[in-house]
Design a protein around this motif. Structure first.
Motif, PDB file in Angstrom:
ATOM      1  N   CYS A   1       0.846  -1.192   0.000  1.00  0.00           N
ATOM      2  CA  CYS A   1       0.000   0.000   0.000  1.00  0.00           C
ATOM      3  C   CYS A   1       0.879   1.239   0.000  1.00  0.00           C
TER       4      CYS A   1
ATOM      5  N   CYS B   1       1.005   3.592   2.383  1.00  0.00           N
ATOM      6  CA  CYS B   1       1.285   4.137   3.712  1.00  0.00           C
ATOM      7  C   CYS B   1       2.789   4.328   3.893  1.00  0.00           C
TER       8      CYS B   1
ATOM      9  N   HIS C   1      -0.036   5.238  10.698  1.00  0.00           N
ATOM     10  CA  HIS C   1       0.531   4.891   9.394  1.00  0.00           C
ATOM     11  C   HIS C   1      -0.221   3.668   8.858  1.00  0.00           C
ATOM     12  N   CYS C   2      -1.500   3.782   8.752  1.00  0.00           N
ATOM     13  CA  CYS C   2      -2.350   2.630   8.401  1.00  0.00           C
ATOM     14  C   CYS C   2      -3.388   3.028   7.359  1.00  0.00           C
ATOM     15  N   CYS C   3      -3.874   2.013   6.645  1.00  0.00           N
ATOM     16  CA  CYS C   3      -4.949   2.204   5.665  1.00  0.00           C
ATOM     17  C   CYS C   3      -5.732   0.896   5.577  1.00  0.00           C
TER      18      CYS C   3
ATOM     19  N   ALA D   1     -10.215  -4.596   0.357  1.00  0.00           N
ATOM     20  CA  ALA D   1      -9.009  -3.814   0.082  1.00  0.00           C
ATOM     21  C   ALA D   1      -8.058  -4.640  -0.791  1.00  0.00           C
TER      22      ALA D   1
END
Length: 476
Positions: free
Chosen positions: A23, A25, A36-38, A47
């Motif tokens: 990702c 991030c 620091h997350c998604c 996702a």
């Protein structure tokens, strides 16, 4: 009866890419928890991960540096297991087709070089981090979840704690040279697990393999191996065997402690990650990466021996880190004697860095400053002892050696007339020592010279003092 220790290492190395492996991030140590997350690195339904090309490139760099074969294509696999910091219930890793395989790393032993095999290097994602509170709760920080890793798996070619330490030092130095990881164990960017068992060389009987985890330093790795080696041998001598288990290292008591029984082969139920397509790796890209690599430690060591005429030991010490080697070479641009530069760096500089737990890049003076200091000593303007005093000042406060020497009045006294007067006074005050020296007591001469140096606050030219003292005693 003889025994052979068999050790294999599994080393997890966090890669210094700008973003995480699947990702966008940020990949950065620290930061407020869970910022620091998604949805991708938190494993949200729907996702879709996408492979970071930089992580793949860094993995190939490591494979080339460790003499591995690079796969023609790469797929990612789901490795299913349960752990509270594994948010998805599976980890994206590689199963039967690792990025790199069949490599090796050479360690330099007293009896000669030894090649330690590297079975595989694969890329994968890191998990979250558990934080245990004083109240007994466990909190999870997912900032680390999805950080790109390579896992380096060695062959069982290591036979002692010292060999393991040497291998890890070599591995760490090489990874830092090629700039794929900072290898800071205190921040978790390099972590090592150990698999160890012992064989009775006469009967062929083996203990079961013990897995050692939670080793947070190379010293802990070496100590844990030595402890387990003794424990396994003790069991063999009793006609017993180890249980297949995972143990952790207790640094307080210097023992290993059982974490859990392994109970058989782990079944991770690997399955291909269909959301990440197969990636073909061209020979052209591999060669492009190979050509981009810097000079590796063993090549630099050989060049230091050849180019600077250094002994093998000196060259080995000076090329342990990229930064140290750069500092040495930069100093040599201004200095005249490569061996003298080596002696000063390996002696006073590295000793002071170790005492103060600093790195070479933390120095408050430049390579040019060190070269200038050596020139002052070589020209006779200051003595070696005064040079060491100036170096201490440069360590503590920085500054140019010329300025320190002038401010503190440290220019060496080489005026023969001035020194004769000082020597004359010292001899008059220490007539018994003069008599002792004339009667064959050589230590008395050293005492007299020491008194002259004391009278000049160490600034007298020691060679001239020695000459004058001998001459003036003979005339008495």
């Amino acid at each position: 009866m003889g025994y052979k220790t068999i050790v294999g290492l599994e080393i997890h190395v966090e890669l210094m890419t700008k973003t995480k492996i699947f990702c966008d991030c940020i990949n950065e140590f620290g930061g407020d928890v869970n910022t620091h997350c998604c949805p991708v690195c938190l494993g949200m339904p729907g996702a879709i991960p996408k492979l970071n090309k930089g992580a793949l490139e860094y993995g190939i760099k490591a494979g080339i540096a460790f003499n591995c074969q690079i796969a023609e294509s790469v797929k990612m696999d789901k490795k299913h297991y349960f752990y509270h910091d594994l948010v998805k219930g599976y980890q994206l890793s590689q199963d039967d087709n690792p990025l790199c395989s069949n490599g090796y790393l050479v360690i330099e032993k007293e009896e000669g070089p030894k090649k330690v095999g590297i079975q595989r290097i694969h890329i994968e994602e890191d998990t979250g981090k558990s934080i245990h509170t004083e109240s007994g709760d466990t909190l999870i920080d997912y900032n680390r979840s999805g950080v790109p890793l390579i896992e380096v798996v060695t062959a069982p070619d290591i036979n002692s704690a010292e060999e393991a330490r040497m291998f890890l030092e070599n591995l760490k130095n090489t990874l830092k040279y090629i700039e794929v990881s900072d290898c800071k164990m205190e921040e978790g960017s390099l972590r090592c697990d150990v698999n160890i068992n012992v064989v009775d060389t006469e009967t062929g009987k083996k203990t079961n393999i013990t897995e050692l985890k939670n080793l947070n330093s190379f010293k802990a790795v070496a100590n844990a191996i030595e402890y387990e080696e003794k424990r396994h041998i003790s069991l063999l001598e009793k006609g017993e065997n180890t249980v297949k288990e995972t143990r952790r290292w207790n640094e307080v008591e210097n023992i290993t402690v059982v974490m859990r029984d392994k109970g058989g082969t782990d079944n991770y139920r690997y399955a291909v990650e269909v959301d990440i397509p197969l990636v073909n790796i061209s020979k052209e890209w591999i060669e492009e990466i190979r050509n981009s690599l810097p000079e590796l430690p063993h090549h630099k060591k050989e060049r230091f021996i050849r180019e600077y005429g250094l002994p093998e030991y000196d060259a080995g010490v000076l090329t342990q880190s990229k930064e140290l080697a750069q500092f040495y070479e930069e100093t040599n641009k201004y200095a005249k004697d490569p061996k003298q530069v080596s002696n000063w760096i390996m002696g006073d500089v590295l000793r002071r860095l170790k005492d103060e737990e600093l790195e070479i890049e933390d120095l408050k003076f430049s390579p040019k400053d060190l070269a200038d200091l050596l020139e002052f000593a070589n020209s006779g303007k200051i003595s070696n002892n005064i040079g060491k005093k100036v170096l201490r000042e440069m360590f503590e406060k920085g500054g140019k050696p010329e300025d320190i020497i002038k401010e503190q009045g440290l220019i060496q006294i080489s005026d023969e007339g001035e020194l004769k007067e000082i020597v004359k006074r010292v001899l008059e005050e220490n007539q018994q020592s003069v008599i002792d020296y004339k009667n064959g007591k050589d230590k008395a001469l050293g005492f007299i010279i020491g008194q002259v140096m004391k009278a000049t606050k160490g600034k007298a030219n020691p060679q001239l003092v020695n000459k004058l003292v001998r001459e003036m005693i003979e005339k008495q």
